[in-house]
Write a protein that holds these residues in place. Sequence first.
Motif, mmCIF file in Angstrom:
data_model
loop_
_atom_site.group_PDB
_atom_site.id
_atom_site.type_symbol
_atom_site.label_atom_id
_atom_site.label_comp_id
_atom_site.label_asym_id
_atom_site.label_seq_id
_atom_site.Cartn_x
_atom_site.Cartn_y
_atom_site.Cartn_z
ATOM 1 N N ASN A 1 0.818 -1.212 0.000
ATOM 2 C CA ASN A 1 0.000 0.000 0.000
ATOM 3 C C ASN A 1 0.854 1.266 0.000
ATOM 4 O OD1 ASN A 1 -2.992 -0.926 0.457
ATOM 5 N ND2 ASN A 1 -1.755 -2.186 1.828
ATOM 6 N N ARG B 1 -3.712 -4.575 -9.207
ATOM 7 C CA ARG B 1 -2.924 -3.660 -10.033
ATOM 8 C C ARG B 1 -1.428 -3.940 -9.863
ATOM 9 N NH1 ARG B 1 -5.144 0.490 -8.366
ATOM 10 N NH2 ARG B 1 -3.646 1.179 -6.785
ATOM 11 N N PHE B 2 -1.020 -4.230 -8.637
ATOM 12 C CA PHE B 2 0.382 -4.565 -8.391
ATOM 13 C C PHE B 2 0.770 -5.868 -9.099
ATOM 14 C CE2 PHE B 2 3.288 -7.095 -5.725
ATOM 15 C CZ PHE B 2 4.427 -6.317 -5.814
ATOM 16 N N ARG C 1 -8.328 -4.424 -5.163
ATOM 17 C CA ARG C 1 -8.071 -3.662 -6.398
ATOM 18 C C ARG C 1 -6.622 -3.235 -6.472
ATOM 19 N NH1 ARG C 1 -12.014 1.239 -7.559
ATOM 20 N NH2 ARG C 1 -13.421 -0.561 -7.581
ATOM 21 N N ASN C 2 -6.067 -2.724 -5.375
ATOM 22 C CA ASN C 2 -4.672 -2.291 -5.370
ATOM 23 C C ASN C 2 -3.737 -3.487 -5.555
ATOM 24 O OD1 ASN C 2 -2.650 -0.186 -4.972
ATOM 25 N ND2 ASN C 2 -2.198 -1.216 -3.046
ATOM 26 N N THR C 3 -4.082 -4.627 -4.934
ATOM 27 C CA THR C 3 -3.249 -5.814 -5.068
ATOM 28 C C THR C 3 -3.261 -6.328 -6.510
ATOM 29 O OG1 THR C 3 -3.758 -6.395 -2.779
ATOM 30 C CG2 THR C 3 -2.838 -8.113 -4.162
ATOM 31 N N ASP D 1 -7.025 -4.989 0.237
ATOM 32 C CA ASP D 1 -7.323 -4.057 -0.863
ATOM 33 C C ASP D 1 -7.140 -4.815 -2.157
ATOM 34 O OD1 ASP D 1 -7.648 -2.008 -2.637
ATOM 35 O OD2 ASP D 1 -6.293 -0.615 -1.623
ATOM 36 N N ASP E 1 2.843 3.554 -2.421
ATOM 37 C CA ASP E 1 3.060 3.845 -3.837
ATOM 38 C C ASP E 1 4.536 4.097 -4.150
ATOM 39 O OD1 ASP E 1 0.367 3.577 -4.317
ATOM 40 O OD2 ASP E 1 -0.053 5.725 -4.089
#
Length: 812
Positions: free
Chosen positions: A629, A669-670, A665-667, A663, A631
Motif C-alpha cells: 500500500n 494492479r500490483f 483492487r490495489n493488489t 485491498d 506507492d
Amino acid sequence: MLWLAVLWSALGGHDRRIGATIAALGLLVAAAALHAWIRRSRLTAALALWTASLSLCAAASVPDLAGLGDSMRIAGAHSLRLAAYTAHLASTVWLLVALFRRDLASPRLRRALALVPAAGVAVALVMLVLPQRFLVPALPYAAGLAAVIVLLGSMHTLAATHAARLALFLAGWGAHAAAAVYGSLASSAAPHDWLARLAAGSGIAAFAASAGLIVVGALRAEARQRDRAERNALDAARKYRHVYYTAPVALISIDLLGQVLRWNDQAAQLFRGQLKQGRLNTLGAVLGRERAETLVAEARSSGRHRSEIQVRLEEADGGLRTCAIDALLAADAIEITLVDVTERSLLAHTLEHMAHHDSLTDRLNRRGLEREIERLAASVAAGGAASLIFVDLDRFKAINDVFGHAAGDSLVIEVANRLAGVLPASARIGRVGGDEFLAAVPDCTLDEARSMAQRLVHDVVDEPYDIDGKRIRVEAGVGIVEVATDMRAPELIAYASAACAEAKKGSGGRIVTAESSREHLARYRAGIALGMRLRTSLPTERMSVHAQPIVALKGDPRVLSYEVLLREQDERGQPLPPARLIAAAERHGAMSAIDRFMLERTLEHLDRHRQHAASLGFVTVNLSGISLNDDRFLADVHAMLARHCAVAPKICLEITESVALYDMRNTRRFVDRMHSLGVRIALDDFGAGYSSFAYLRELPAALIKIDGQFIVGIDRDPKNQVIVRGIRRLAEELGAACLAERVEDVAALATLLALDLDYAQGFVFSKAQPIEQWLTQPVDLRPLERAGRRPLAGRSEAPAAQHGRRVPAVPA
C-alpha cells in the motif's frame, strides 16, 4: 524679612501714594498665595510670585528707597533694581507658561522659554561689572521680552483664539519694559525726575491691568472647569453608589484593619446573619479569621487577592455555592467582589472529567491513566509498590462486524465492569484503545498482580457475555509490568502493551509478565531504540540475506529454488532472532525499507552470479502489507526489477492472504505490473486467514504456499491431509503450483509425496543459510530418498507424463 523691609521703606518715604500702592500689592500677593495653597492652583501660585516680583520692581523704582545714605544711593540703587527686574523676568515667564501651558505644546518652545530667565541672569551679571555710566537695570528685562516675542513668533504654536490674549499680555509687558528702561535711564541723570516716576507707575499699572484681565479670565475658566469636575464627581459618586448597591454581585468594602465599611444587598443576602447594621462587622466574622487575614495581608502587599470560598445559603434550594473572591486595594480601603461561580466550577469539573475519562465506559482514558501512573511512580519512589495490568481483547473488530457496533459498545462496558469487579477498589481502570484496557494497581507487587490477572482471565475470557440476548465469548491477552521510578508514564504504558502483545501471540488468555529489572528494561529499550533508528535508516551493517531451499517433489529435485529470509547479527556477529527486527519495523513503519533492502540485495546477488541464477528454478521474496500500500515502494520495486531485467523472471514475490484481501483492487494492479516484468506471485500462509475463493479467481498466483499449521504432524492428522489435498486440487485447477511450508521430518515429507504436492520447504532439508553459501553447496536430498523417492539422475519430464500434468515448475 526682605518683604517687610520693602513695605517699611515704601510706606516711610515721601511719596505716600506709591507706598500705599505697594502695600496693596503686598496684600494682593498674600491673598493670591493663600488662594493658591487652598486651591492647589498652579496659575494662582504663578500670579502670587509675579505680583511679588512686580511689587519689588515698584519698590526698587522709588527714589526714597535709596535715601538711607548717599553711598547706597550711588552704589546700591542700580544693583537692587537690576536684581528686581531680573527676578521679575523669571516670574513673568513662569506666568506666561502657566497662562498658556495648554497651547505651548512644543517641547522645543518650552525648553527655549525656560532658558530666557537664565539668559537674563547672565546679562545682569555682565552688567554688574560694567562701569556705572553703562548700567541700565531694566535692560535684561526688556531683552527677555524681546527674546520671548521672537520665540513665540518663530514657533507659531498658539491657537488663533488665544492670539488676542497673548497680544494683550505682551503689550502690557512691553509697556512695563519701556517704562522701566526709560526710568532707568532718567534716574541716572535726575534721580527725582517726576516724569520718570510717572512712567514707572504707568508701566506697572498697564502691565498689572493687562495681566490681571487675562488672569481673571483664566481663573474664571479654571473655576468653571473645577465646578464642572465637581458636578461630574458628584454624578459619578451617585452613579457609583447606585451601581454599588444594585450590582448583581456581592460587594464588601473594608478598611486596612479588616473592619467592614459598607456592603450591598447581594452581600447581605449571601452572608445573611453575619452582616448587620448598627454593629461593628469584621471580615473575619464573615469569611473566617484565617482567610480574612490572608486576604488583607496579600491585598496590602501586592494590591490584589484572588481565591474561592464555599458558602452555604440558608434558603431551602440554595445549597452550597462556590464564590470567587477578588479584592483590590483602593487608597485606604479594600474593595472585595464575590461572584457566584458555581455553574462555572461545575462546568470546569465536567470538562476536567471529560478530559481524563472515556466517554463510553466512564473509566479513565490514556491522559487520566498517565496522571495516575505518575502518582504511583511517586509512591514507588517513596518505597511502595505498584503494578500495571494491560488487557487487549482479540478479534474485537469481528464482533463489531458480526453483531453490530451497539453490541460491541455493550461488550466494552461489560468488560470494564468485570475488570472493576475482579481488581481491588483502589485500582484505577482505564480504556486506552477501542479494545484495550489498563489497570493501575497501587500497593501491588508483581506476584500479586499475576494472581489478579489469573482471576481476571477467568472472569473476562472464560465466562461468556450476554449481550442483547446473544452469548458472546472473547479472548484476551494480558501483560503485567511493575511500575519503575526511572520510567515515565507513556513508556510504562507502552511497556505493558508490548508485554500484552507477547501474550496474544500465544493461546487465548495467556499472561506475560515483564519485570522492570535492568535486563528486561534494557531489552525493551533496545527494541525502542532500534525502532527509532529504523525511522531514519536501516542497520544494514547488521543485516544479512539468508536463503532456505525449496525442493521439487516432482521433476528434478536438484534444480535449486529457495526463499530469501532476513537475519540479524549483534555487535559481536552472533545471530539474533529476526522477529525482533521485524516487530520493531512493523511498529515504527519501516517494513517498506526492509522489503526494499531484501529485494535489492537478492537482485544484486543474482545479477552478479548470472550462471547461478540461470540454474535456479525460482527465488521467493516476502512483501509486507504496508509495502503493497506504499506507492513509493511500488515505484521503487518496478525500477529495481527493470534495472535487473536479466534475472527478474526468477523472482517470485510472496504476499499473504490477509494482505491480498485488504485491498483487492490495489493488489491486482500490483500483480499485473509485476507480470509485465516477468515476475511471478506467490500466496503465502494460505489457509491461515479467512480463505476466499473469490480472491484466488481475481489474483493469478503462480504458487500457493500452504500454511505450516496444516503441515506439522500431517502424517498423524487425517483432517489436515484432507485440507491439504483439497488445496492441492484447487491449485491444480487454477494452474498454480502448491508448496508445503514447515516440513520438519521425513514422515511428513512422505505424506506430502503421497498427496502429490509440487514443492516442500523446511528443516527436513536445511535451515536458512547465507545466500552466498548456496552458490556451491547442493541441497541434501537424502530425506527425499528416505521418504520413498529416489532423486532423478538427470532432468526428466517423466513424472509430468505419468500424472498427465504440466511440468511442476512455478508457472510464469
